[in-house]
Design a protein around this motif. Structure first.
Motif, PDB file in Angstrom:
ATOM      1  N   LYS A 263       0.779  -1.367   0.097  1.00  0.00           N
ATOM      2  CA  LYS A 263       0.162   0.104   0.317  1.00  0.00           C
ATOM      3  C   LYS A 263       1.434   1.579  -0.066  1.00  0.00           C
ATOM      4  CE  LYS A 263      -4.485  -2.126   1.684  1.00  0.00           C
ATOM      5  NZ  LYS A 263      -5.091  -1.700   2.543  1.00  0.00           N
ATOM      6  N   GLU A 264       2.639   1.311   0.098  1.00  0.00           N
ATOM      7  CA  GLU A 264       2.965   2.345   0.060  1.00  0.00           C
ATOM      8  C   GLU A 264       3.287   2.826  -0.624  1.00  0.00           C
ATOM      9  OE1 GLU A 264       5.865   1.090   3.297  1.00  0.00           O
ATOM     10  OE2 GLU A 264       4.746   1.556   5.457  1.00  0.00           O
ATOM     11  N   VAL A 265       3.687   2.187  -1.592  1.00  0.00           N
ATOM     12  CA  VAL A 265       4.137   2.140  -2.933  1.00  0.00           C
ATOM     13  C   VAL A 265       3.273   2.481  -4.100  1.00  0.00           C
ATOM     14  CG1 VAL A 265       6.116   1.478  -2.741  1.00  0.00           C
ATOM     15  CG2 VAL A 265       3.777  -0.365  -4.225  1.00  0.00           C
ATOM     16  N   LEU A 266       1.483   1.513  -3.792  1.00  0.00           N
ATOM     17  CA  LEU A 266      -0.042   2.362  -3.839  1.00  0.00           C
ATOM     18  C   LEU A 266       0.193   4.214  -4.699  1.00  0.00           C
ATOM     19  CD1 LEU A 266      -2.031   0.864  -5.926  1.00  0.00           C
ATOM     20  CD2 LEU A 266      -3.768   1.366  -3.140  1.00  0.00           C
ATOM     21  N   ASN A 267       0.366   4.022  -6.229  1.00  0.00           N
ATOM     22  CA  ASN A 267       0.559   5.342  -6.202  1.00  0.00           C
ATOM     23  C   ASN A 267      -0.191   6.029  -7.583  1.00  0.00           C
ATOM     24  OD1 ASN A 267       0.608   8.261  -6.072  1.00  0.00           O
ATOM     25  ND2 ASN A 267       3.168   8.100  -6.339  1.00  0.00           N
ATOM     26  N   PRO A 268      -1.595   6.135  -7.888  1.00  0.00           N
ATOM     27  CA  PRO A 268      -1.668   5.927  -9.242  1.00  0.00           C
ATOM     28  C   PRO A 268      -1.644   7.653  -9.984  1.00  0.00           C
ATOM     29  CG  PRO A 268      -3.907   5.251  -7.619  1.00  0.00           C
ATOM     30  CD  PRO A 268      -2.401   5.127  -7.236  1.00  0.00           C
ATOM     31  N   ARG A 269      -0.691   7.326 -11.041  1.00  0.00           N
ATOM     32  CA  ARG A 269      -0.490   8.474 -11.471  1.00  0.00           C
ATOM     33  C   ARG A 269      -0.533   8.284 -13.593  1.00  0.00           C
ATOM     34  NH1 ARG A 269       3.428   5.844  -9.048  1.00  0.00           N
ATOM     35  NH2 ARG A 269       5.824   5.885  -9.666  1.00  0.00           N
ATOM     36  N   ASP A 270      -0.288   9.620 -13.580  1.00  0.00           N
ATOM     37  CA  ASP A 270      -0.092   9.645 -15.115  1.00  0.00           C
ATOM     38  C   ASP A 270       1.651   9.430 -15.071  1.00  0.00           C
ATOM     39  OD1 ASP A 270      -2.803   8.696 -16.602  1.00  0.00           O
ATOM     40  OD2 ASP A 270      -2.995  10.910 -16.736  1.00  0.00           O
ATOM     41  N   ILE A 271       2.099   9.599 -15.945  1.00  0.00           N
ATOM     42  CA  ILE A 271       3.614   9.712 -16.678  1.00  0.00           C
ATOM     43  C   ILE A 271       3.445  10.912 -17.609  1.00  0.00           C
ATOM     44  CG2 ILE A 271       6.013   8.687 -16.805  1.00  0.00           C
ATOM     45  CD1 ILE A 271       5.018   7.656 -14.371  1.00  0.00           C
ATOM     46  N   SER A 272       2.622  10.274 -18.572  1.00  0.00           N
ATOM     47  CA  SER A 272       2.731  10.703 -20.254  1.00  0.00           C
ATOM     48  C   SER A 272       1.946  10.100 -20.518  1.00  0.00           C
ATOM     49  CB  SER A 272       4.006  10.196 -21.083  1.00  0.00           C
ATOM     50  OG  SER A 272       3.852   9.069 -21.222  1.00  0.00           O
ATOM     51  N   LYS A 273       1.246  10.501 -21.723  1.00  0.00           N
ATOM     52  CA  LYS A 273       0.002  10.809 -22.335  1.00  0.00           C
ATOM     53  C   LYS A 273       0.157   9.086 -23.048  1.00  0.00           C
ATOM     54  CE  LYS A 273       0.256  12.025 -27.329  1.00  0.00           C
ATOM     55  NZ  LYS A 273       0.965  12.933 -28.397  1.00  0.00           N
ATOM     56  N   HIS A 274       1.254   8.297 -22.220  1.00  0.00           N
ATOM     57  CA  HIS A 274       1.512   6.939 -23.465  1.00  0.00           C
ATOM     58  C   HIS A 274       1.526   6.310 -21.136  1.00  0.00           C
ATOM     59  CE1 HIS A 274       2.032   8.634 -26.923  1.00  0.00           C
ATOM     60  NE2 HIS A 274       2.668   9.408 -26.496  1.00  0.00           N
ATOM     61  N   ILE A 275       2.380   6.618 -20.634  1.00  0.00           N
ATOM     62  CA  ILE A 275       2.194   5.324 -19.504  1.00  0.00           C
ATOM     63  C   ILE A 275       0.854   6.163 -18.256  1.00  0.00           C
ATOM     64  CG2 ILE A 275       4.415   4.729 -18.231  1.00  0.00           C
ATOM     65  CD1 ILE A 275       6.131   5.634 -20.422  1.00  0.00           C
ATOM     66  N   LYS A 276       1.248   5.168 -17.823  1.00  0.00           N
ATOM     67  CA  LYS A 276       0.214   5.215 -16.311  1.00  0.00           C
ATOM     68  C   LYS A 276       0.929   4.060 -15.589  1.00  0.00           C
ATOM     69  CE  LYS A 276      -4.706   5.929 -18.113  1.00  0.00           C
ATOM     70  NZ  LYS A 276      -5.347   6.637 -17.966  1.00  0.00           N
ATOM     71  N   ALA A 277       0.925   4.814 -14.260  1.00  0.00           N
ATOM     72  CA  ALA A 277       1.143   3.473 -13.519  1.00  0.00           C
ATOM     73  C   ALA A 277       0.756   3.662 -11.773  1.00  0.00           C
ATOM     74  CB  ALA A 277       3.439   3.988 -13.578  1.00  0.00           C
ATOM     75  N   GLY A 278       1.568   2.885 -11.317  1.00  0.00           N
ATOM     76  CA  GLY A 278       1.213   2.628  -9.957  1.00  0.00           C
ATOM     77  C   GLY A 278      -0.741   2.445  -9.473  1.00  0.00           C
ATOM     78  N   MET A 279      -1.792   2.172 -10.023  1.00  0.00           N
ATOM     79  CA  MET A 279      -3.110   1.664 -10.145  1.00  0.00           C
ATOM     80  C   MET A 279      -2.646   0.018  -9.247  1.00  0.00           C
ATOM     81  SD  MET A 279      -2.019   3.162 -13.029  1.00  0.00           S
ATOM     82  CE  MET A 279      -2.160   1.892 -14.776  1.00  0.00           C
ATOM     83  N   VAL A 280      -1.946  -0.597  -9.293  1.00  0.00           N
ATOM     84  CA  VAL A 280      -1.491  -2.058  -8.991  1.00  0.00           C
ATOM     85  C   VAL A 280      -0.266  -2.087  -8.745  1.00  0.00           C
ATOM     86  CG1 VAL A 280      -1.493  -4.486  -8.796  1.00  0.00           C
ATOM     87  CG2 VAL A 280      -3.218  -3.252 -10.116  1.00  0.00           C
ATOM     88  N   SER A 281      -0.418  -2.188  -7.065  1.00  0.00           N
ATOM     89  CA  SER A 281       0.783  -2.755  -6.595  1.00  0.00           C
ATOM     90  C   SER A 281       1.110  -4.304  -5.971  1.00  0.00           C
ATOM     91  CB  SER A 281       1.448  -1.521  -5.275  1.00  0.00           C
ATOM     92  OG  SER A 281       0.279  -2.410  -3.785  1.00  0.00           O
ATOM     93  N   ALA A 282       2.096  -4.194  -5.526  1.00  0.00           N
ATOM     94  CA  ALA A 282       2.436  -6.120  -4.826  1.00  0.00           C
ATOM     95  C   ALA A 282       3.784  -5.087  -4.017  1.00  0.00           C
ATOM     96  CB  ALA A 282       3.035  -6.565  -6.211  1.00  0.00           C
ATOM     97  N   ALA A 283       4.272  -6.721  -3.219  1.00  0.00           N
ATOM     98  CA  ALA A 283       5.204  -7.022  -2.423  1.00  0.00           C
ATOM     99  C   ALA A 283       5.628  -8.136  -2.091  1.00  0.00           C
ATOM    100  CB  ALA A 283       4.616  -6.163  -0.944  1.00  0.00           C
ATOM    101  N   ILE A 284       6.409  -8.954  -2.173  1.00  0.00           N
ATOM    102  CA  ILE A 284       7.109 -10.087  -2.218  1.00  0.00           C
ATOM    103  C   ILE A 284       7.682 -10.685  -0.826  1.00  0.00           C
ATOM    104  CG2 ILE A 284       5.944 -10.473  -4.588  1.00  0.00           C
ATOM    105  CD1 ILE A 284       9.050 -10.656  -4.992  1.00  0.00           C
ATOM    106  N   LEU A 285       7.703 -11.198  -0.616  1.00  0.00           N
ATOM    107  CA  LEU A 285       8.936 -12.267   1.050  1.00  0.00           C
ATOM    108  C   LEU A 285       9.808 -12.841   0.036  1.00  0.00           C
ATOM    109  CD1 LEU A 285       9.185 -11.424   3.750  1.00  0.00           C
ATOM    110  CD2 LEU A 285       8.240 -13.466   4.487  1.00  0.00           C
ATOM    111  N   SER A 286      11.056 -12.120   0.407  1.00  0.00           N
ATOM    112  CA  SER A 286      11.875 -13.643  -0.179  1.00  0.00           C
ATOM    113  C   SER A 286      12.099 -14.483   0.874  1.00  0.00           C
ATOM    114  CB  SER A 286      13.407 -13.193  -0.263  1.00  0.00           C
ATOM    115  OG  SER A 286      14.010 -12.234   0.692  1.00  0.00           O
ATOM    116  N   LYS A 287      12.882 -15.764   0.228  1.00  0.00           N
ATOM    117  CA  LYS A 287      13.455 -16.628   1.684  1.00  0.00           C
ATOM    118  C   LYS A 287      14.441 -15.761   2.438  1.00  0.00           C
ATOM    119  CE  LYS A 287      10.887 -20.560   0.076  1.00  0.00           C
ATOM    120  NZ  LYS A 287       9.456 -20.640   0.818  1.00  0.00           N
TER     121      LYS A 287
END
Length: 134
Positions: free
Chosen positions: A15-39
């Motif tokens: 949730k800390e990195v969930l940040n929906p935004r338009d980067i440009s007219k061609h790119i959107k980012a941050g609408m979905v976020s994930a966290a993984i726990l490594s071994k």
């Protein structure tokens, strides 16, 4: 830390990195976020990057690439958060394929599919007849 506490921490980090935004007219980012726990116990996060061509990436694969960049290649747990702040369920086909290709132990990776009941699925449930097992 018990499983509930671990899942809650992964949800918080995603949730800390969930940040929906338009980067440009061609790119959107941050609408979905994930966290993984490594071994090894480290947490890596990522966000989706959607482009008008096929150059985008899912949040889960973004987090996996960050983990690999940092010298790790084994995952214990994965959580994905949708734009509404809710758990996103299981990874898409492309993410499942990358996860399984990390190694034979990938079948045991846990994915949180419900943050109210802490219901978990293992990768082997999502891809029971994975082609790489033959």
């Amino acid at each position: 830390m018990n499983d509930k506490e671990t899942w809650d921490l992964l949800i918080k980090k995603a949730k800390e990195v969930l940040n929906p935004r338009d980067i440009s007219k061609h790119i959107k980012a941050g609408m979905v976020s994930a966290a993984i726990l490594s071994k090894k116990g480290n947490i890596y996060t990522g966000v989706c990057i959607d482009t008008c061509s096929t150059l985008g990436i899912c949040a889960e694969r973004n987090a996996i690439h960050t983990m690999i960049t940092n010298g790790e290649d084994e995952i214990d747990k994965i959580v994905c958060i949708m734009p509404n702040g809710k758990i996103g369920g299981s990874p898409c086909g492309a993410c499942r394929e990358l996860i399984m290709q990390l190694g034979s132990a990938s079948k045991n990776i846990e994915i949180l599919v419900n943050d109210e009941t802490y219901e978990v699925r293992r990768m082997e449930e999502l891809i029971p007849d994975w082609w790489g097992n033959s």
